[in-house]
Design a protein around this motif. Sequence first.
Motif, PDB file in Angstrom:
ATOM      1  N   UNK A 137      91.715  23.578  19.027  1.00 38.73           N
ATOM      2  CA  UNK A 137      90.080  24.151  18.559  1.00 38.73           C
ATOM      3  C   UNK A 137      89.292  22.753  18.910  1.00 38.73           C
ATOM      4  N   UNK A 138      89.804  21.859  18.178  1.00 38.49           N
ATOM      5  CA  UNK A 138      88.431  20.977  18.190  1.00 38.49           C
ATOM      6  C   UNK A 138      89.324  19.847  19.865  1.00 38.49           C
ATOM      7  N   UNK A 139      90.488  19.963  19.803  1.00 35.92           N
ATOM      8  CA  UNK A 139      90.253  19.183  21.403  1.00 35.92           C
ATOM      9  C   UNK A 139      89.954  19.614  22.393  1.00 35.92           C
ATOM     10  N   UNK A 140      89.741  21.713  22.343  1.00 36.04           N
ATOM     11  CA  UNK A 140      89.525  21.875  23.552  1.00 36.04           C
ATOM     12  C   UNK A 140      87.786  21.772  23.661  1.00 36.04           C
ATOM     13  N   UNK A 141      87.131  21.951  22.165  1.00 34.96           N
ATOM     14  CA  UNK A 141      85.721  21.597  22.581  1.00 34.96           C
ATOM     15  C   UNK A 141      85.445  19.753  23.106  1.00 34.96           C
ATOM     16  N   UNK A 142      86.168  19.325  22.466  1.00 34.17           N
ATOM     17  CA  UNK A 142      86.111  17.685  22.481  1.00 34.17           C
ATOM     18  C   UNK A 142      86.142  18.081  24.007  1.00 34.17           C
ATOM     19  N   UNK A 143      87.103  18.259  25.237  1.00 31.94           N
ATOM     20  CA  UNK A 143      87.178  18.839  27.017  1.00 31.94           C
ATOM     21  C   UNK A 143      86.078  19.188  26.961  1.00 31.94           C
ATOM     22  N   UNK A 144      85.557  19.908  26.255  1.00 29.80           N
ATOM     23  CA  UNK A 144      84.241  21.263  26.682  1.00 29.80           C
ATOM     24  C   UNK A 144      82.961  20.289  26.611  1.00 29.80           C
ATOM     25  N   UNK A 145      82.661  19.009  26.405  1.00 33.70           N
ATOM     26  CA  UNK A 145      81.080  18.094  26.515  1.00 33.70           C
ATOM     27  C   UNK A 145      80.863  18.642  25.220  1.00 33.70           C
ATOM     28  N   UNK A 146      81.472  19.119  23.458  1.00 35.28           N
ATOM     29  CA  UNK A 146      81.037  19.226  22.445  1.00 35.28           C
ATOM     30  C   UNK A 146      80.817  17.661  21.045  1.00 35.28           C
TER      31      UNK A 146
ATOM     32  N   UNK B 153      87.276  15.016   9.346  1.00 39.74           N
ATOM     33  CA  UNK B 153      88.438  15.738   9.762  1.00 39.74           C
ATOM     34  C   UNK B 153      88.659  16.080  11.241  1.00 39.74           C
ATOM     35  N   UNK B 154      87.298  16.037  11.955  1.00 36.93           N
ATOM     36  CA  UNK B 154      87.500  16.037  13.407  1.00 36.93           C
ATOM     37  C   UNK B 154      87.788  14.455  14.177  1.00 36.93           C
ATOM     38  N   UNK B 155      87.391  13.351  13.219  1.00 41.32           N
ATOM     39  CA  UNK B 155      88.038  12.117  13.689  1.00 41.32           C
ATOM     40  C   UNK B 155      88.978  12.089  13.677  1.00 41.32           C
ATOM     41  N   UNK B 156      89.799  11.925  12.461  1.00 39.08           N
ATOM     42  CA  UNK B 156      91.596  12.274  12.184  1.00 39.08           C
ATOM     43  C   UNK B 156      92.339  12.839  13.567  1.00 39.08           C
TER      44      UNK B 156
END
Length: 515
Positions: free
Chosen positions: A4-13, A28-31
């Motif tokens: 979920x974290x990687x998907x949201x990051x790809x979506x520009x969040x 946690x997100x950075x890790x």
Amino acid sequence: MYMEIHQLKKQGFKVRRIARKLRVSRTTVYKYLEKSPEEMSLWMASTKSRKKKLDPYEMIIHTWLTEHPDMSAAQIHDWLLEKYKDLKVGESTVRGYVKELREKYSIPKEEEKRIYQAVPELPMGQQAQVDFGQTNQKKSDGTSVKLNFITFVLSHSRYKYVEWLDRPFTTKDAIRCHENAFRYFGGIPNELVYDQDSLLIVSENSGDLILTAEFQSYREERKLNFTICRKADPESKGKIENVVGYIKGNFAKNRVFDHIDTWNEQTLAWLDRTGNKKVHNTTKKRPVEVFSLEKQHLRPIIKKITISNINSSITRTVRKDNTIVYLSNRYSVPLGTYKKGKSVFIEATDEGYLLIRDEKDGPTIAEHKISHQKGKLIQDTQHTRDRTKGIPAYITSIAEKFKNQELAHSYLKEIHRRYPRYIRDQLQLIGKEIKSDPELIDEVLEMCINKGIYSATEFSDIVQYVKRQSQVDKDAPIVESNIVQLTDADKLTISTKPHTRNLDSYLEVLEGVSK
């Protein structure tokens, strides 16, 4: 979580938005963003194989859960610390471990549940429920204020009434709000349901209610029927509990407080706009529409009651320091009010002031703004002055303490001329110095007149100066003098000179030469 974290990051969040959306920390997100899928797989495999801190205690915890399925993780944590003194483990660790053991060994937690059943709707006009509430509201200047409210709801139609105060309620306030609610409803219901509130009820007395004298008088005059909820049984007044929460969450939440009158006006507008107009979640009807029918079943208000005629005065004993206690604070009364067994009558006004009277219907001897804090002394400076005498008599009474009364009288009159507005304070300060050091006052009076000092504060300073000087003189060592005239023999002895030897004789001895 990783996906979920990687998907949201790809979506520009951004990281902050991802953390907020998934309710995790930014750390946690950075890790997770730094780990590759391969690293993540290895890390997850290591977590499955690693030992846990509580693994050595698995059997004992399993035994406890088997014997007592209703045990909480907090209780297990306490039992572990009791049995194993050297164990250092956090409660959250125990909570997670107990949850895993329950899933692993299929030990569901048993909870004693209360059985509820739907209560049939009451007939129109049958009942109204009453309760008090409290909120903390922000003010425009950034400070906060504690507000209290009383609310009524008709059980059938859910039609509501609310009234606020920016101070604690008194019994008189509660009675006045009852009258306002009955006028708002246009009648009186057959029964009123209350919580166990000390403003209204002194004791339950095994079912035979003992009300406060003031509220009992009002009940008899209005012929009201009461029902008091049992302790720890909020379900018996669930309708009013919901209303209290509704007022706090819908009307009061995030609203800025300005003035209590404006606040009550906003409340009435909210009742008309929302509180009594929106469709009720249970009845699926608008309270205002149902109330138009229920109003006809309320007992009409035949006689209007004037609240001021109700015996609402409360007595307080005057303490030795000329204060009375009200709501954990001390309020001053004029100096000289205290007498052994002396009581005064107090009354809290709607504007937030405390009125103190010598007699029940007599003139006000003191008026204070009510404080919402605790342990404070609220004192009027006028109450620290002796007003039992007029100014001329007061000057005479102080002058009589001096030996030279005429000189003292003229001195005090000059102070009166220079400080006409503060003469009582000036005389009070001089009187205080006279009581503390009566031996010095006449000397101080002469010094003040000689130096042109006409002020009570400077008079007090001179007293302290004279006191210090007298102490210095007292502590100084006393040298006794015994002078005797010299005789002729004494003079001859004084004039006699001793024989002196030549220094050469001493030098010869030191050098080892002897004659």
